[in-house]
Structure formats: C-alpha cells, structure tokens
Scaffold this motif. Structure first.
Motif: not given
Length: 70
Positions: A11-22, A24-29
C-alpha cells in the motif's frame, strides 16, 4: 492476489507510485489499486485516484476511473 496483496508495504509503494512522474507508472499503479478493491478503499487512495481523474494523460484518467468504479 487481490486484497491479500494489500500489505502495508504494498500500500505504501502504491501510494508513492500513484504520484510518479511517468504516466505509465501512474496508470499501472491505479490499475493495481483497482484489483485490491475494498482493501484500498481508504481516504488516502480515494483522494489520490480522484486527483488522477484530472491527469493530463487519458490512460491515467481511465485507470483511475476504473479503480473508483470497482
């Protein structure tokens, strides 16, 4: 794995990935969050997904909408 994957570390990792600059990463998260279902229905995730509805990328917006609709 569904909700079983909703460990504090994931959950902590997904929280961070939802705000990623990429985008594709945001979409996948957002897609990953949708598979966690109720386990990810926290105010933090809901707020982040709501923000992604206004993302500049259509795929990110679509993934966020799908996650909110599940």
């Amino acid at each position: 794995l569904g909700a079983a994957a909703a460990t504090p570390d994931i959950l902590a990792l997904l929280t961070k990935l939802l705000t990623d600059s990429n985008k594709d990463v945001r979409s996948s998260a957002a897609d990953a969050v949708s598979h966690l279902r109720a386990a990810a229905a926290t105010s933090e995730f809901l707020a982040q997904l709501a923000k992604l509805l206004a993302d500049s990328n259509e795929d990110v917006r679509s993934s966020a909408a799908d996650a909110l609709g599940k």
